[in-house]
Design a protein around this motif. Structure first.
Motif, PDB file in Angstrom:
ATOM      1  N   ASN A 120       0.884  -1.250  -0.198  1.00  0.00           N
ATOM      2  CA  ASN A 120       0.063  -0.033   0.037  1.00  0.00           C
ATOM      3  C   ASN A 120       0.943   1.261  -0.025  1.00  0.00           C
ATOM      4  N   GLY A 121       0.293   2.371  -0.207  1.00  0.00           N
ATOM      5  CA  GLY A 121       0.798   3.537  -0.500  1.00  0.00           C
ATOM      6  C   GLY A 121       1.971   4.030   0.685  1.00  0.00           C
ATOM      7  N   ILE A 122       1.284   4.293   2.028  1.00  0.00           N
ATOM      8  CA  ILE A 122       2.088   4.573   2.846  1.00  0.00           C
ATOM      9  C   ILE A 122       2.141   3.562   3.921  1.00  0.00           C
ATOM     10  N   ASN A 123       1.385   3.511   4.922  1.00  0.00           N
ATOM     11  CA  ASN A 123       1.204   2.274   6.074  1.00  0.00           C
ATOM     12  C   ASN A 123       0.550   1.045   5.598  1.00  0.00           C
ATOM     13  N   GLY A 124       0.376   0.065   6.499  1.00  0.00           N
ATOM     14  CA  GLY A 124      -0.506  -1.012   6.364  1.00  0.00           C
ATOM     15  C   GLY A 124      -1.772  -0.903   7.083  1.00  0.00           C
ATOM     16  N   VAL A 125      -1.702  -0.317   8.512  1.00  0.00           N
ATOM     17  CA  VAL A 125      -2.749  -0.259   9.518  1.00  0.00           C
ATOM     18  C   VAL A 125      -2.294   0.540  10.195  1.00  0.00           C
ATOM     19  N   VAL A 126      -3.492   1.594  10.498  1.00  0.00           N
ATOM     20  CA  VAL A 126      -3.252   3.046  11.385  1.00  0.00           C
ATOM     21  C   VAL A 126      -4.370   3.368  11.898  1.00  0.00           C
ATOM     22  N   PHE A 127      -4.014   3.789  13.290  1.00  0.00           N
ATOM     23  CA  PHE A 127      -4.989   4.328  14.228  1.00  0.00           C
ATOM     24  C   PHE A 127      -4.656   5.854  14.175  1.00  0.00           C
ATOM     25  N   HIS A 128      -5.298   6.594  13.474  1.00  0.00           N
ATOM     26  CA  HIS A 128      -5.040   8.304  13.535  1.00  0.00           C
ATOM     27  C   HIS A 128      -6.237   9.085  14.167  1.00  0.00           C
ATOM     28  N   ARG A 129      -5.814   9.642  15.127  1.00  0.00           N
ATOM     29  CA  ARG A 129      -6.785  10.425  16.057  1.00  0.00           C
ATOM     30  C   ARG A 129      -8.000   9.754  16.213  1.00  0.00           C
ATOM     31  N   THR A 130      -7.564   8.360  16.905  1.00  0.00           N
ATOM     32  CA  THR A 130      -8.740   7.700  17.067  1.00  0.00           C
ATOM     33  C   THR A 130      -8.443   6.695  18.623  1.00  0.00           C
ATOM     34  N   ASP A 131      -9.006   6.791  19.360  1.00  0.00           N
ATOM     35  CA  ASP A 131      -8.695   6.534  20.768  1.00  0.00           C
ATOM     36  C   ASP A 131      -9.582   5.117  21.166  1.00  0.00           C
ATOM     37  N   ARG A 132      -9.266   4.360  21.870  1.00  0.00           N
ATOM     38  CA  ARG A 132      -9.576   3.092  22.592  1.00  0.00           C
ATOM     39  C   ARG A 132      -9.673   2.306  21.597  1.00  0.00           C
ATOM     40  N   GLY A 133      -8.672   1.129  21.580  1.00  0.00           N
ATOM     41  CA  GLY A 133      -8.917   0.090  20.626  1.00  0.00           C
ATOM     42  C   GLY A 133      -7.736  -0.848  20.559  1.00  0.00           C
ATOM     43  N   ILE A 149       6.892  -0.180  13.414  1.00  0.00           N
ATOM     44  CA  ILE A 149       5.898   0.302  14.465  1.00  0.00           C
ATOM     45  C   ILE A 149       6.383   1.437  15.037  1.00  0.00           C
ATOM     46  N   ILE A 150       5.426   2.441  15.156  1.00  0.00           N
ATOM     47  CA  ILE A 150       5.607   3.700  15.853  1.00  0.00           C
ATOM     48  C   ILE A 150       4.392   4.246  16.224  1.00  0.00           C
ATOM     49  N   ARG A 151       4.800   4.942  17.352  1.00  0.00           N
ATOM     50  CA  ARG A 151       3.414   5.722  18.171  1.00  0.00           C
ATOM     51  C   ARG A 151       3.870   7.019  18.284  1.00  0.00           C
ATOM     52  N   VAL A 152       3.162   7.950  17.424  1.00  0.00           N
ATOM     53  CA  VAL A 152       3.529   9.533  17.292  1.00  0.00           C
ATOM     54  C   VAL A 152       2.396  10.264  18.236  1.00  0.00           C
ATOM     55  N   VAL A 153       2.802  10.912  19.015  1.00  0.00           N
ATOM     56  CA  VAL A 153       2.205  11.778  19.994  1.00  0.00           C
ATOM     57  C   VAL A 153       2.371  13.313  19.956  1.00  0.00           C
ATOM     58  N   SER A 154       1.535  13.946  19.775  1.00  0.00           N
ATOM     59  CA  SER A 154       1.643  15.306  19.815  1.00  0.00           C
ATOM     60  C   SER A 154       2.158  16.067  21.242  1.00  0.00           C
ATOM     61  N   GLY A 155       2.944  16.997  21.388  1.00  0.00           N
ATOM     62  CA  GLY A 155       3.504  17.505  22.557  1.00  0.00           C
ATOM     63  C   GLY A 155       4.479  16.418  23.006  1.00  0.00           C
ATOM     64  N   SER A 156       4.774  16.816  24.340  1.00  0.00           N
ATOM     65  CA  SER A 156       5.879  16.039  25.021  1.00  0.00           C
ATOM     66  C   SER A 156       5.439  14.861  25.504  1.00  0.00           C
ATOM     67  N   GLY A 157       6.381  14.122  26.295  1.00  0.00           N
ATOM     68  CA  GLY A 157       6.281  12.750  26.764  1.00  0.00           C
ATOM     69  C   GLY A 157       6.088  11.649  25.550  1.00  0.00           C
TER      70      GLY A 157
END
Length: 491
Positions: free
Chosen positions: A356-369, A435-443
């Motif tokens: 696929n073009g970018i990623n295979g599986v993505v949670f984007h701005r989606t909580d609880r899963g 595998i990466i987790r991207v978080v806005s802000g610090s921490g």
């Protein structure tokens, strides 16, 4: 209903049932530690149930055949395989609540097929409580060249209790050239952005056992939905020509219909998803020249952005006429749900996503899963400028201004409370993140999970112990399905 998902496409059918009663194979609570290392052997249980009290088996069925049917409202037409209706839309219009429509083999096309930029679809679902299924072992083909094959629901008229299964859907991608699509990038004509199945608002929707391919936009998407199951579909060679940043299978802007916060209600499971690539840069005519939804730049402070010249930063070019790169378009994608979907969980599981073009599986701005037991490899087909492509394609010229992001696997992007269990991932390049987790802000908030394997690529997730890096590519790669496996009746 407990067939184990192997590393080949497993087909599950609920065609003769009123619903498939489902419970998750592991409770939505955290998986106990003693399961770590054993989750690969846990069987998949497909889940779906209607909210209505319909008895579909006792309600008379309707039948459709493009070859032998007749659109005539008097009995016996439509009531048997021997006297079917001719078109699916006519059957939908005639149907009562709790009816199943069985569609027989044949090639079904939208009205005005062959004329570009019309608004005709093959099926407009404007009612609830119906099933739309293939007849027996038949595999009817729906071929479209307009807004889509099957569209339904709206913000003002949502639909519910819908099952769609057993069809092949074919869009016009193979008849469109990159040059032609680029010339129509700003116009957004329907011919260049049609989708296979799109539900714009609804709940209790079950889409399964479909083959959906060569649609200019998404293969299967549901917006503003709840209680959605998309399972056991083969979705490939879509999203090529739309300028709307589409992905293959999408749940977007979901809206809860109840307050069952801990219940898993949204499933994308058991799908095989490949060759879904954005080949045209994103364009959004509603973006002001000084607006950008990505980054933190003050685009209004750059004079070059108003003139859309080369001095404008790439973040400020996003969605504008001047965008000369591609950073959108993935396989399985849930997006922009965290502000509207406040009760319920999502599960992305047992999917096979590659090329696929970018990623295979993505949670984007989606909580609880949870993302679990997915096999993800060789995505990131959009070029990176620091890696030379073995074969140059014409559409690469349209994304030469900037490389895609260095991700090509499983991504959690601003996604809270998403667990990651037993996924096997291989990035396209060694310096891509698998595998990466991207978080806005610090921490760096902790992620619950374990038993994940990465065969190639980088890892950025906390704690790192939930991922094991291995060298055996066979764990993460399966034999790829030839993209030419579709067949259209010669007629």
């Amino acid at each position: 209903t407990g067939n184990r998902m192997k590393l080949t496409t497993t087909v599950f059918s609920c065609l003769s049932l009123t619903g498939c009663l489902i419970t998750p194979w592991v409770h939505a609570a955290d998986e106990p530690p003693n399961l770590q290392g054993k989750l690969d052997d846990v069987p998949r249980k497909l889940q779906f149930a209607f909210s209505s009290t319909c008895d579909y088996e006792s309600t008379p069925h309707l039948y459709v055949s493009i070859d032998s049917g007749k659109n005539f409202g008097r009995h016996p037409w439509g009531s048997s395989p021997e006297t079917p209706y001719k078109t699916i839309q006519y059957a939908v219009n005639q149907a009562s609540e709790c009816q199943t429509i069985y569609v027989m083999a044949g090639l079904y096309k939208n009205r005005l097929y062959g004329r570009k930029n019309h608004n005709k679809v093959i099926v407009k679902l404007n009612r609830s409580d119906i099933k739309l299924l293939n007849y027996g072992e038949d595999r009817p083909v729906l071929q479209f060249d307009g807004p889509g094959a099957i569209l339904g629901g709206s913000k003002s008229m949502p639909i519910s209790n819908i099952e769609i299964g057993g069809f092949e859907i074919v869009g016009p991608n193979e008849r469109i050239t990159w040059q032609e699509a680029m010339e129509n990038r700003l116009n957004k004509r329907r011919y260049y952005k049609g989708r296979g199945i799109a539900i714009w608002k609804g709940d209790h929707i079950f889409i399964h056992d479909m083959k959906v391919h060569h649609c200019p936009g998404s293969g299967i998407r549901v917006n503003r939905g709840d209680y959605i199951t998309i399972s056991d579909n083969e979705v490939y060679s879509n999203t090529w020509w739309s300028s709307s940043a589409e992905s293959a299978i999408v749940l977007a802007m979901s809206e809860h219909v109840d307050q069952k916060a801990l219940k898993t209600k949204m499933y994308i499971t058991g799908n095989t998803v490949y060759d879904n690539v954005n080949k045209v840069p994103y364009y959004n005519p509603n973006y002001a020249w000084d607006y950008s939804p990505i980054g933190n730049l003050d685009c209004g402070s750059y004079a070059g952005c108003k003139n859309e010249d080369e001095t404008c930063p790439w973040q400020c070019k996003y969605g504008k006429k001047s965008q000369d790169y591609i950073i959108d378009g993935s396989g399985v994608y849930v997006t922009r749900n965290n502000n509207s979907y406040l009760y319920g969980r999502m599960e992305l599981s047992h999917n096979i996503a590659y090329s696929n073009g970018i990623n295979g599986v993505v949670f984007h701005r989606t909580d609880r899963g949870v993302a679990r037991q997915n096999t993800i490899f060789n995505n990131g087909r959009v070029p990176r400028r620091d890696h030379k492509e073995l074969e140059e394609e014409d559409w690469h010229k349209g994304c030469a201004g900037k490389s895609r992001q260095h991700y090509s696997g499983l991504v959690l992007n601003d996604a809270k409370d998403v667990k990651v269990w037993s996924n096997n991932v291989a990035a396209r390049y060694d310096d891509d993140y698998a595998i990466i987790r991207v978080v806005s802000g610090s921490g760096r908030p902790a992620t619950i999970g374990g038993n994940n394997k990465v065969c190639k690529g980088l890892v950025k997730i906390n704690p790192a112990s939930i991922v094991q890096e291995i060298t055996h590519m066979s764990r993460c790669v399966i034999a790829e399905t030839p993209a030419s496996s579709h067949t259209i009746p010669s007629k």
